[in-house]
Design an enzyme around this catalytic site. Structure first.
Site, PDB file in Angstrom:
ATOM      1  N   PHE A   1     -14.651 -13.204  17.838  1.00  0.00           N
ATOM      2  CA  PHE A   1     -15.501 -12.631  19.248  1.00  0.00           C
ATOM      3  C   PHE A   1     -16.682 -11.179  17.940  1.00  0.00           C
ATOM      4  O   PHE A   1     -15.790 -11.711  16.721  1.00  0.00           O
ATOM      5  CB  PHE A   1     -14.407 -11.046  19.648  1.00  0.00           C
ATOM      6  CG  PHE A   1     -13.336 -10.568  19.419  1.00  0.00           C
ATOM      7  CD1 PHE A   1     -13.810  -9.395  18.133  1.00  0.00           C
ATOM      8  CD2 PHE A   1     -12.260 -10.600  18.593  1.00  0.00           C
ATOM      9  CE1 PHE A   1     -13.362  -8.272  17.654  1.00  0.00           C
ATOM     10  CE2 PHE A   1     -10.944  -9.780  18.267  1.00  0.00           C
ATOM     11  CZ  PHE A   1     -11.881  -8.670  17.782  1.00  0.00           C
TER      12      PHE A   1
ATOM     13  N   GLY B   1      -6.415  -5.465  19.416  1.00  0.00           N
ATOM     14  CA  GLY B   1      -5.830  -5.569  20.667  1.00  0.00           C
ATOM     15  C   GLY B   1      -6.823  -6.335  21.747  1.00  0.00           C
ATOM     16  O   GLY B   1      -7.961  -6.886  20.787  1.00  0.00           O
TER      17      GLY B   1
ATOM     18  N   SER C   1      -7.939  -1.010  19.451  1.00  0.00           N
ATOM     19  CA  SER C   1      -8.005  -2.116  18.580  1.00  0.00           C
ATOM     20  C   SER C   1      -8.355  -0.381  17.266  1.00  0.00           C
ATOM     21  O   SER C   1      -8.388   0.222  16.873  1.00  0.00           O
ATOM     22  CB  SER C   1      -9.613  -2.692  17.393  1.00  0.00           C
ATOM     23  OG  SER C   1      -9.487  -3.668  18.905  1.00  0.00           O
TER      24      SER C   1
ATOM     25  N   HIS D   1      -1.831  -8.520  12.509  1.00  0.00           N
ATOM     26  CA  HIS D   1      -3.020  -9.103  12.779  1.00  0.00           C
ATOM     27  C   HIS D   1      -3.587  -8.996  14.694  1.00  0.00           C
ATOM     28  O   HIS D   1      -5.021  -9.119  14.207  1.00  0.00           O
ATOM     29  CB  HIS D   1      -3.296 -10.353  12.353  1.00  0.00           C
ATOM     30  CG  HIS D   1      -3.186 -11.264  13.234  1.00  0.00           C
ATOM     31  ND1 HIS D   1      -1.771 -11.580  13.930  1.00  0.00           N
ATOM     32  CD2 HIS D   1      -3.685 -12.524  13.651  1.00  0.00           C
ATOM     33  CE1 HIS D   1      -1.593 -12.629  15.069  1.00  0.00           C
ATOM     34  NE2 HIS D   1      -3.126 -13.491  14.474  1.00  0.00           N
TER      35      HIS D   1
ATOM     36  N   GLY E   1      -1.075  -9.771  19.874  1.00  0.00           N
ATOM     37  CA  GLY E   1      -0.395 -11.258  20.401  1.00  0.00           C
ATOM     38  C   GLY E   1       0.333 -11.149  21.423  1.00  0.00           C
ATOM     39  O   GLY E   1       0.534 -10.410  22.550  1.00  0.00           O
TER      40      GLY E   1
END
Length: 414
Positions: free
Chosen positions: A179, A320, A326, A343, A346
């Site tokens: 993204f 996120g 995030s 990272h 999940g």
């Protein structure tokens, strides 16, 4: 027999029979039994160094468990690095404030989509792939000129890698969870954040060497707990070739993100005529990669499959999902995790399961306030398909500290 031992407060030790310990920063977040099984198989490989580390975003992956840190001595597992070699994040803080953004963000999203090729054309029948450049700009050509020499060395030995998407994929986004976002932090400063890797050429390199490792195992009659744990011993020709190729793909990925960021900032400048500074604080980090590092006084090969390096004071990015927060983080240098952190959030649902369970109406509701695609083709990226990012961050409080908390207002996906 497998025992779970609580160590201190923030992580646990999972001890597979016949394997090294697995240290897990997963308190308060779900861990699928299939992920534990996959981790246990990797832990039984004889060249794992000391223990494996598992991040709170852990979930089953292809080749190796996503959210795992695999330190090795004397061997490397290509499938643990995977096929999105060098995939990672880049974030740039600008001097703009939220009030500088237009009230209607649709035009900014459109400009970003025009500036950065994204997605992939299906059934293009010889036509241009929408996710690639038709005629790369001079900036792309210049960047490729710095990469092409080593790429030709790789192709001289492995000619099938030459006929891949390489030059025309440099500076492009891809599909899936990749993204480009415009975000605001808690001070209403404007950021651009993006996620991508080594694109088609990295995928081809990864798949080629994964298959080569499997063939080597068969040739030498080496039985493995899982075929995806096929490896190259250090000092062999294939190890050296893979090390050279994977390092090149990681450089490609880093350059790919840098070019996309440049083009994203150009798009932002087209929409906002006001002069502004960018790269006030910039981070460019891998989360699917392998590197040589020093741990506990020894040089080790560290493979991070869906994990970010978090040495003391080192900045990283933990995104996120669409519609979630995030984080820009600073590493605490936790040696028990081999200086690593998660990272992202999940997944808790596979892409197929997410599309079965949720509708476009759900996607619209869960991405309210974000200028983004809200159609059937992106339901697999719905926020509910991911773990709770707050729980994930709480589970790794001894690995990183939060520097900035971001929320996206524009999201471009392929």
């Amino acid at each position: 027999m497998q025992d779970l031992i609580v160590e201190k407060r923030r992580h646990e030790i999972f001890q597979p029979e016949g394997g090294v310990p697995i240290k897990m920063w997963t308190q308060g977040v779900p861990v699928d039994d299939k992920a534990k099984d996959q981790l246990s198989k990797a832990a039984k490989m004889p060249f794992i160094y000391k223990w494996m580390a598992v991040m709170p975003d852990v979930h089953v992956g292809i080749g190796a468990t996503i959210g795992s840190v695999i330190p090795t001595k004397g061997a490397i597992i290509p499938a643990a690095v995977g096929v999105d070699i060098g995939c990672g994040m880049m974030a740039v803080k600008t001097s703009l404030k939220a009030t500088d953004l237009p009230d209607n963000l649709a035009g900014l999203r459109t400009e970003l989509e025009k500036a950065i090729p994204h997605g992939m054309s299906k059934n293009r029948r010889g036509g241009r792939d929408q996710g690639a450049w038709e005629n790369p700009a001079e900036r792309i050509d210049q960047a490729w000129a710095g990469l092409v020499g080593d790429f030709e060395l790789i192709c001289a030995k492995y000619p099938k890698l030459k006929n891949t998407n390489n030059h025309k994929h440099l500076g492009t986004l891809g599909t899936g969870n990749h993204f480009v976002e415009v975000c605001l932090d808690e001070h209403n400063d404007v950021w651009i954040m993006l996620h991508s890797g080594s694109r088609g050429v990295g995928n081809a390199i990864g798949n080629h060497f994964i298959e080569l490792a499997r063939q080597d195992m068969q040739r030498h009659f080496i039985n493995l707990p899982d075929k995806d744990l096929a490896y190259f011993p250090e000092g062999t020709e294939h190890f050296d070739d893979y090390w050279f190729a994977v390092g090149w793909a990681q450089r490609f990925a880093m350059t790919n993100r840098e070019i996309m960021m440049e083009n994203a900032l150009k798009a932002l400048r087209k929409i906002i005529p006001k002069a502004f500074d960018a790269r006030v604080e910039a981070v460019n980090c891998h989360h699917n990669y392998v590197d040589r590092e020093l741990h506990f006084g020894e040089e080790v090969l560290v493979t991070r499959k869906g994990a970010v390096r978090a040495r003391l004071g080192e900045y990283g990015i933990i995104p996120g999902s669409m519609g979630a927060k995030s984080f820009i983080v600073r590493g605490l240098g936790n040696q028990q995790s081999f200086c690593s952190c998660s990272h992202g959030a999940g997944r808790v649902l596979s892409r197929t399961e997410a599309k079965k369970r949720y509708t476009v109406a759900d996607q619209i509701a869960q991405t309210e306030g974000v200028e983004c695609r809200k159609d059937a083709d992106v339901i697999d990226e719905i926020p509910s398909a991911y773990k709770d990012i707050d729980a994930v961050m709480n589970a790794q409080s001894e690995l990183v500290e939060v520097v900035y908390t971001l929320r996206q207002v524009v999201c471009v996906k392929g």
